[in-house]
Design a protein around this motif. Sequence first.
Motif, PDB file in Angstrom:
ATOM      1  N   MET A  77     -29.279  57.393   6.351  1.00 30.80           N
ATOM      2  CA  MET A  77     -28.789  56.205   5.728  1.00 30.80           C
ATOM      3  C   MET A  77     -30.168  55.611   5.114  1.00 30.80           C
ATOM      4  SD  MET A  77     -27.036  52.790   7.710  1.00 30.80           S
ATOM      5  CE  MET A  77     -28.557  52.939   8.811  1.00 30.80           C
ATOM      6  N   ASP A  78     -29.785  55.410   3.776  1.00 28.20           N
ATOM      7  CA  ASP A  78     -31.042  54.699   3.060  1.00 28.20           C
ATOM      8  C   ASP A  78     -31.097  53.132   3.457  1.00 28.20           C
ATOM      9  OD1 ASP A  78     -32.756  53.861   1.262  1.00 28.20           O
ATOM     10  OD2 ASP A  78     -31.861  54.972  -0.390  1.00 28.20           O
ATOM     11  N   MET A  79     -32.210  52.800   4.040  1.00 25.86           N
ATOM     12  CA  MET A  79     -32.391  51.274   4.344  1.00 25.86           C
ATOM     13  C   MET A  79     -33.149  50.550   3.645  1.00 25.86           C
ATOM     14  SD  MET A  79     -30.484  51.004   7.183  1.00 25.86           S
ATOM     15  CE  MET A  79     -31.532  49.573   8.174  1.00 25.86           C
ATOM     16  N   ARG A  80     -33.244  50.806   2.275  1.00 23.81           N
ATOM     17  CA  ARG A  80     -34.184  50.247   1.346  1.00 23.81           C
ATOM     18  C   ARG A  80     -33.770  48.738   1.245  1.00 23.81           C
ATOM     19  NH1 ARG A  80     -34.476  53.595  -3.973  1.00 23.81           N
ATOM     20  NH2 ARG A  80     -32.389  53.797  -3.259  1.00 23.81           N
ATOM     21  N   PHE A  81     -34.809  47.801   1.270  1.00 19.73           N
ATOM     22  CA  PHE A  81     -34.426  46.518   0.949  1.00 19.73           C
ATOM     23  C   PHE A  81     -34.812  46.037  -0.264  1.00 19.73           C
ATOM     24  CE2 PHE A  81     -35.216  44.580   5.364  1.00 19.73           C
ATOM     25  CZ  PHE A  81     -34.573  45.473   6.146  1.00 19.73           C
ATOM     26  N   GLY A  82     -33.825  45.601  -1.155  1.00 19.41           N
ATOM     27  CA  GLY A  82     -33.765  45.121  -2.553  1.00 19.41           C
ATOM     28  C   GLY A  82     -34.884  43.536  -2.580  1.00 19.41           C
ATOM     29  N   ARG A  83     -35.061  43.494  -3.911  1.00 18.16           N
ATOM     30  CA  ARG A  83     -35.873  42.150  -3.992  1.00 18.16           C
ATOM     31  C   ARG A  83     -35.246  41.168  -3.603  1.00 18.16           C
ATOM     32  NH1 ARG A  83     -39.437  42.623  -9.482  1.00 18.16           N
ATOM     33  NH2 ARG A  83     -40.809  44.037  -8.592  1.00 18.16           N
ATOM     34  N   LYS A  84     -33.757  41.072  -3.977  1.00 20.11           N
ATOM     35  CA  LYS A  84     -32.800  40.129  -3.298  1.00 20.11           C
ATOM     36  C   LYS A  84     -32.813  39.841  -1.902  1.00 20.11           C
ATOM     37  CE  LYS A  84     -27.862  38.532  -3.477  1.00 20.11           C
ATOM     38  NZ  LYS A  84     -26.301  39.158  -3.981  1.00 20.11           N
ATOM     39  N   HIS A  85     -32.724  40.896  -1.346  1.00 21.36           N
ATOM     40  CA  HIS A  85     -32.829  40.574   0.360  1.00 21.36           C
ATOM     41  C   HIS A  85     -34.303  40.095   0.805  1.00 21.36           C
ATOM     42  CE1 HIS A  85     -29.692  43.821  -0.323  1.00 21.36           C
ATOM     43  NE2 HIS A  85     -29.065  43.600   0.833  1.00 21.36           N
ATOM     44  N   LEU A  86     -35.182  40.369   0.174  1.00 17.97           N
ATOM     45  CA  LEU A  86     -36.571  40.021   0.573  1.00 17.97           C
ATOM     46  C   LEU A  86     -36.748  38.310   0.328  1.00 17.97           C
ATOM     47  CD1 LEU A  86     -38.864  42.906  -0.609  1.00 17.97           C
ATOM     48  CD2 LEU A  86     -38.129  42.043   1.626  1.00 17.97           C
ATOM     49  N   ARG A  87     -36.326  38.207  -1.038  1.00 18.44           N
ATOM     50  CA  ARG A  87     -36.149  36.758  -1.420  1.00 18.44           C
ATOM     51  C   ARG A  87     -35.182  35.971  -0.217  1.00 18.44           C
ATOM     52  NH1 ARG A  87     -35.734  38.301  -6.681  1.00 18.44           N
ATOM     53  NH2 ARG A  87     -33.461  38.015  -6.641  1.00 18.44           N
ATOM     54  N   LEU A  88     -34.291  36.461   0.224  1.00 19.87           N
ATOM     55  CA  LEU A  88     -33.572  35.766   1.341  1.00 19.87           C
ATOM     56  C   LEU A  88     -34.313  35.671   2.562  1.00 19.87           C
ATOM     57  CD1 LEU A  88     -29.859  37.098   0.718  1.00 19.87           C
ATOM     58  CD2 LEU A  88     -30.891  34.705   0.191  1.00 19.87           C
ATOM     59  N   LEU A  89     -34.977  36.762   2.889  1.00 16.58           N
ATOM     60  CA  LEU A  89     -35.782  37.093   4.459  1.00 16.58           C
ATOM     61  C   LEU A  89     -36.864  36.172   4.387  1.00 16.58           C
ATOM     62  CD1 LEU A  89     -35.896  38.239   6.930  1.00 16.58           C
ATOM     63  CD2 LEU A  89     -37.056  40.215   5.991  1.00 16.58           C
ATOM     64  N   ALA A  90     -37.601  35.872   3.169  1.00 15.36           N
ATOM     65  CA  ALA A  90     -38.802  35.351   3.127  1.00 15.36           C
ATOM     66  C   ALA A  90     -39.025  33.922   3.957  1.00 15.36           C
ATOM     67  CB  ALA A  90     -39.468  35.235   1.687  1.00 15.36           C
ATOM     68  N   PRO A  91     -37.947  33.052   3.245  1.00 17.16           N
ATOM     69  CA  PRO A  91     -38.123  31.599   4.002  1.00 17.16           C
ATOM     70  C   PRO A  91     -37.506  31.600   5.517  1.00 17.16           C
ATOM     71  CG  PRO A  91     -36.108  31.914   2.472  1.00 17.16           C
ATOM     72  CD  PRO A  91     -37.167  33.082   2.292  1.00 17.16           C
ATOM     73  N   VAL A  92     -36.753  32.504   6.033  1.00 17.25           N
ATOM     74  CA  VAL A  92     -36.547  32.654   7.329  1.00 17.25           C
ATOM     75  C   VAL A  92     -37.687  33.156   8.130  1.00 17.25           C
ATOM     76  CG1 VAL A  92     -34.687  33.639   9.188  1.00 17.25           C
ATOM     77  CG2 VAL A  92     -34.021  32.949   6.833  1.00 17.25           C
ATOM     78  N   LEU A  93     -38.433  34.154   7.684  1.00 16.25           N
ATOM     79  CA  LEU A  93     -39.472  34.766   8.262  1.00 16.25           C
ATOM     80  C   LEU A  93     -40.580  33.687   8.362  1.00 16.25           C
ATOM     81  CD1 LEU A  93     -40.903  37.153   9.870  1.00 16.25           C
ATOM     82  CD2 LEU A  93     -41.723  37.844   7.425  1.00 16.25           C
ATOM     83  N   LEU A  94     -41.053  33.139   7.396  1.00 10.85           N
ATOM     84  CA  LEU A  94     -41.984  31.975   7.273  1.00 10.85           C
ATOM     85  C   LEU A  94     -41.678  30.925   8.223  1.00 10.85           C
ATOM     86  CD1 LEU A  94     -43.265  32.575   3.440  1.00 10.85           C
ATOM     87  CD2 LEU A  94     -44.262  33.674   5.741  1.00 10.85           C
ATOM     88  N   ALA A  95     -40.527  30.540   8.157  1.00  8.82           N
ATOM     89  CA  ALA A  95     -40.023  29.070   8.842  1.00  8.82           C
ATOM     90  C   ALA A  95     -40.174  29.352  10.391  1.00  8.82           C
ATOM     91  CB  ALA A  95     -38.721  28.689   8.535  1.00  8.82           C
ATOM     92  N   ILE A 139     -41.931  45.677  -3.051  1.00  6.28           N
ATOM     93  CA  ILE A 139     -41.594  46.640  -1.776  1.00  6.28           C
ATOM     94  C   ILE A 139     -40.363  46.980  -1.328  1.00  6.28           C
ATOM     95  CG2 ILE A 139     -41.602  44.056  -0.623  1.00  6.28           C
ATOM     96  CD1 ILE A 139     -43.177  45.366   1.762  1.00  6.28           C
ATOM     97  N   ASP A 140     -40.204  48.424  -1.079  1.00  7.27           N
ATOM     98  CA  ASP A 140     -38.941  48.834  -0.404  1.00  7.27           C
ATOM     99  C   ASP A 140     -39.375  49.315   0.943  1.00  7.27           C
ATOM    100  OD1 ASP A 140     -37.325  48.482  -2.746  1.00  7.27           O
ATOM    101  OD2 ASP A 140     -38.502  49.794  -3.712  1.00  7.27           O
ATOM    102  N   PHE A 141     -38.246  49.134   1.957  1.00  7.61           N
ATOM    103  CA  PHE A 141     -38.247  49.917   3.105  1.00  7.61           C
ATOM    104  C   PHE A 141     -37.537  50.922   3.249  1.00  7.61           C
ATOM    105  CE2 PHE A 141     -40.970  46.702   5.830  1.00  7.61           C
ATOM    106  CZ  PHE A 141     -41.051  46.030   5.020  1.00  7.61           C
ATOM    107  N   TYR A 142     -37.956  52.120   3.885  1.00  8.71           N
ATOM    108  CA  TYR A 142     -37.225  53.206   4.143  1.00  8.71           C
ATOM    109  C   TYR A 142     -37.016  53.624   5.552  1.00  8.71           C
ATOM    110  CZ  TYR A 142     -37.827  54.219  -1.022  1.00  8.71           C
ATOM    111  OH  TYR A 142     -37.643  53.878  -2.185  1.00  8.71           O
ATOM    112  N   ASP A 143     -35.880  53.830   6.191  1.00  6.12           N
ATOM    113  CA  ASP A 143     -35.642  54.271   7.458  1.00  6.12           C
ATOM    114  C   ASP A 143     -36.038  55.596   7.884  1.00  6.12           C
ATOM    115  OD1 ASP A 143     -34.720  54.154  10.230  1.00  6.12           O
ATOM    116  OD2 ASP A 143     -32.800  54.211   9.690  1.00  6.12           O
ATOM    117  N   THR A 144     -36.989  55.757   8.759  1.00  3.95           N
ATOM    118  CA  THR A 144     -37.393  57.256   9.236  1.00  3.95           C
ATOM    119  C   THR A 144     -36.554  57.613  10.115  1.00  3.95           C
ATOM    120  OG1 THR A 144     -38.965  56.474  10.781  1.00  3.95           O
ATOM    121  CG2 THR A 144     -39.702  57.010   8.337  1.00  3.95           C
ATOM    122  N   ALA A 145     -35.895  56.742  10.977  1.00  2.23           N
ATOM    123  CA  ALA A 145     -35.055  56.917  12.117  1.00  2.23           C
ATOM    124  C   ALA A 145     -35.881  57.834  13.444  1.00  2.23           C
ATOM    125  CB  ALA A 145     -33.834  58.226  11.928  1.00  2.23           C
ATOM    126  N   GLY A 146     -37.316  57.465  13.362  1.00  2.95           N
ATOM    127  CA  GLY A 146     -37.837  58.007  14.402  1.00  2.95           C
ATOM    128  C   GLY A 146     -37.972  59.504  14.598  1.00  2.95           C
TER     129      GLY A 146
END
Length: 459
Positions: A1-19, A172-179
């Motif tokens: 499964m491709d777990m790449r995070f797009g820029r839209k997802h990162l923009r949504l995640l940024a304020p949550v993470l930093l808050a 920045i893109d994230f890829y799942d290696t599944a360990g």
Amino acid sequence: MDMRFGRKHLRLLAPVLLALLFAGCATTQVSGPASTPQDRAAFAQAAELARAQAGLSGQAKAENIKQIERLLASVDDATLSRESAKLPAGDPLYAFAGKALLNRGLPLPRPFDSAARWNFDNRPPAEGDGYRPPVKLAVLLPLSGNLATAAAPVRDGLLAGYFGESRRRPQIDFYDTAGTAAGAVDAYGRAVAAGADFVIGPLGRDEVSAVFARGELQVPVLALNRGNAAPPPGNAGFSLAPEDDGLIAAEYLLGHERKAALVIGGSDDNGMRASRAFREQFQSRGGKVVDTLSVTDAPGDLSAKLSAAAAAGADSVFLAVKGGTARLLAPQLALAGFGGKSRVGTSQLASGTGKVEQDSALDGIVFPTDVWTSRGVSGLPAAANTDLPSARGPAARLFAFGYDAWRLTAYLERLIERPNTELDGATGTLKLDGFGNVLRKPAWSTFNGGRATPIRGGG
């Protein structure tokens, strides 16, 4: 499964993470004593072995490396510095000698020859402080599978550094290696195909070994663990491996002029790996290991063995055990005469602590810790004040590790091309050796009144 995070997802995640995160808060001139014939002979023998290294493989190559390191470890500081400065450019011994210098806290006479293996021309010009991140960054982490729990704080620490930077940031893109090894190799291939110009990860030991086994890599990698071989030229490795704690503790005791150590290690994988690394480093640098004891979480009565070690002249103790085990050992060590001697643990010592009444048994034991959790770092809130779950408790160390992975990526060129440059990180002060390994100098703490307390001056 491709777990790449797009820029839209990162923009949504940024304020949550930093808050959540911020809730509540040149050429060296060497002088010194004249070299002894023995030191010069050891250095010359190491040079011969280094020249033969290119023709070796497998176990023979590994043994040759160990012998080179043993020979250099036997050489005094002044001789090591002086003879290293004489080595011509391209000499195969220089990477080994330079690593030995860095491990002792001594300056390099010049940059490592491996600097020529790196190419940063695709990146925009560096800022005045050396900040020069890639253009398109890929992060390979086990976002699913058995290692996903460990990957989460690494990911969040990396993103905290990424979003905390106000200057140019890469895509920045994230890829799942599944360990898995196969998953890591596949994720690397997909990142390259998508146009990444730098890769952080993978995280698992088998994953790192599989990616490094590809040999010359098309896109450079900062791996987040030790593989079964050094990083290929033009790549780097950063880890919080138990072996690092053993090496750090050995240098700590040697720096405090302790020459005879008793080693007590846990019977788990971490304890055994840290103990083995300590023994090899301590003995190669002229120290003596009086005895090595392997213990379970409930060590039982060791009074006879501890008394024998004290009678044999042990002037220090290395404890590669968790806090709960160390609490049971501390009274026995005191009765055997080690209460007033140097006692150094690994970062595991803080595991299972937090109750002042019980932890007072650990008073006086020194152990390496992360800069962020012990005294804080600029750019991050105090570790105790964050509400982000992946940055609290045992996960805090991995969060700091991820934060440093981002900083290494952005400042890698400065570390490679400027000798004796350090990077202040959340896990410690970071340097890069000639083999692509990130060397970490941690903060140091001790227990005082049952509370972990930073040591002034870092130890």
